[in-house]
Write a protein that holds these residues in place. Structure first.
Motif, short mmCIF file in Angstrom:
data_model
loop_
_atom_site.label_atom_id
_atom_site.label_comp_id
_atom_site.label_asym_id
_atom_site.label_seq_id
_atom_site.Cartn_x
_atom_site.Cartn_y
_atom_site.Cartn_z
N LEU A 31 0.98 -1.25 0.11
CA LEU A 31 0.02 -0.23 -0.04
C LEU A 31 0.90 1.35 -0.03
CD1 LEU A 31 -2.83 -1.10 2.40
CD2 LEU A 31 -2.84 -0.89 0.10
N LEU A 32 2.09 1.41 0.93
CA LEU A 32 2.94 2.37 0.76
C LEU A 32 3.26 2.61 -0.59
CD1 LEU A 32 4.77 1.66 4.00
CD2 LEU A 32 3.06 3.67 3.76
N ALA A 33 3.79 1.38 -1.38
CA ALA A 33 4.49 1.77 -2.80
C ALA A 33 3.01 2.11 -3.67
CB ALA A 33 4.61 0.25 -3.18
N ASP A 34 1.85 1.81 -3.32
CA ASP A 34 1.13 2.12 -4.25
C ASP A 34 0.59 3.63 -4.32
OD1 ASP A 34 0.32 -0.37 -5.12
OD2 ASP A 34 -1.20 -0.65 -4.00
N VAL A 35 1.07 4.38 -3.09
CA VAL A 35 0.71 5.60 -2.98
C VAL A 35 2.12 6.45 -3.29
CG1 VAL A 35 -1.27 5.52 -1.45
CG2 VAL A 35 0.92 5.65 -0.42
N GLY A 36 3.12 6.13 -3.76
CA GLY A 36 4.41 6.64 -4.02
C GLY A 36 5.55 6.25 -3.50
#
Length: 392
Positions: A31-36
């Motif tokens: 999820l952290l990767a998904d938001v950048g």
């Protein structure tokens, strides 16, 4: 952190060092990767155990891909002192560290919060475990089914079933995913505080407490002497399966009666005060109508009338669901077997972007690039680490 104009992502520019395996930690960092965020997944020479999980495509585990897409994989052997020293160097360059080892493991390696915060006081450090870092159960091993059982979730779930009283079979890792989601939110809260104060923080997230969140309301029941139970919901049979109508309000009940049997409106058993006590009879009346129709027809007819109702979808149905496609709920990845879809992050922004950037990394795919980019490692240093199997 500097945010670019336009469709930037909220965590663009944030670096995350990811020591996690299996589900709870990898879901948080996905999820952290998904938001950048740039997520650097640090793996052992044998890799995350989830890489062996079924189902497999030609390029490896698609289960692994679903939880690790968009990350960078590096291989560092933490069993070697030089591997630990290298991990410490990497951590010093990162804004966030996430780990889900057994409590105490990272401390013994010299990679615990205190050690890393001394080198980088602005760092946010998140530990995910079954039972937390303190208390009599801190060293116990834990997986999602253990948390489901000990949290009371399985008991509440079992009490509502019409069976022999046996606890439910654990088929979905609810506590893992929920803990990852809670950790995702907590890490960002700590980042907001850091941008205000300049100080990092320590986040301790547990599967046990995440599973307890599922029984937040139910937890009040044993504290009050009452025979009243929290409202439960039961499916009714359709011609080709089951549907779930939810009748919580008078308006929904009246709309339901207009569709299935208008005489229900005047039945004294189904007044506002009496309806809950006579739900078995109401369910039987609903089923006399639903059993004559397909589940999809029941869903569409009752929803159109203003009655919350859903058919029980299979995963094949979910993949074809127009509403999910309208929401952009799926991201398409590719491996050697072809294209496949995984869940997108279950939220979206009005003024920022979110979603997977790239597929799941091969084991150690980005080792050289990350060490060169973050640490300025030259060819000689890389060759030395490789020769001594510190990296792979």
């Amino acid at each position: 952190m500097t945010i670019a104009a336009g469709r930037a992502r909220p965590l663009d520019g944030v670096r995350v060092l990811d020591f996690t395996t299996m589900v709870s930690g990898p879901y948080c960092t996905r999820l952290l990767a998904d938001v950048g965020a740039t997520v650097i997944k640090l793996e052992s020479p044998t890799g995350d155990l989830l890489r062996a999980a079924v189902p497999h495509g030609a390029s490896g585990s698609r289960y692994f891909a679903a939880f690790n897409a968009g990350k960078r994989s590096i291989v560092v052997d933490l069993k070697q002192p030089d591997g630990v020293a290298l991990a410490r160097e990497l951590a010093a360059q990162c804004d966030v560290v996430v780990e889900n080892f057994r409590p105490g493991v990272m401390h013994k390696l010299g990679l615990g919060y205190a050690a890393l915060a001394a080198a980088n006081p602005a760092q946010v450090y998140c530990s995910i475990s079954g039972f937390g870092q303190t208390g009599p159960m801190q060293d116990w091993p834990a997986y999602a089914p253990i948390a489901h059982a000990l949290s009371g979730f399985d008991h509440v779930f079992t009490q509502a079933q019409e069976n022999d009283g046996a606890p439910p079979i654990a088929a979905i890792q609810i506590a893992d995913v929920l803990t990852g989601a809670f950790a995702f939110g907590a890490v960002q809260s700590a980042l907001i505080a850091r941008y205000r104060t300049g100080r990092g923080d320590y986040v301790d997230a547990t599967l046990l407490e995440a599973a307890m969140a599922l029984v937040t309301g139910d937890l009040q029941m044993p504290q009050i002497e009452t025979n009243t139970r929290i409202t439960t919901f039961k499916a009714v049979r359709a011609r080709d399966g089951y549907v779930m109508p939810v009748i919580l309000t008078d308006k929904a009940f009246e709309a339901l009666a207009d569709v299935v049997d208008p005489t229900l409106r005047g039945d004294p058993r189904f007044t506002t005060r009496e309806r809950a006590k006579h739900f078995p009879e109401l369910r039987a009346a609903i089923e006399r109508w639903t059993s004559r129709h397909d589940a999809r027809h029941c869903q569409e007819t009752l929803m159109a009338a203003g009655v919350p109702c859903a058919r029980y979808a299979t995963l094949d149905d979910v993949l074809d669901e127009p509403q999910l496609h309208a929401l952009g709920a799926f991201a398409t990845l590719e491996d050697a077997s072809g294209a496949f879809v995984v869940n997108n992050a279950p939220f979206r922004f009005g003024n920022a972007d979110r979603g997977i950037r790239g597929g799941a990394p091969a084991l150690g795919e980005h080792t050289r690039h990350v060490l060169t980019d973050l640490l300025g490692a030259d060819t000689n240093r890389l060759a030395d680490w490789l020769a001594r199997n510190v990296i792979a």
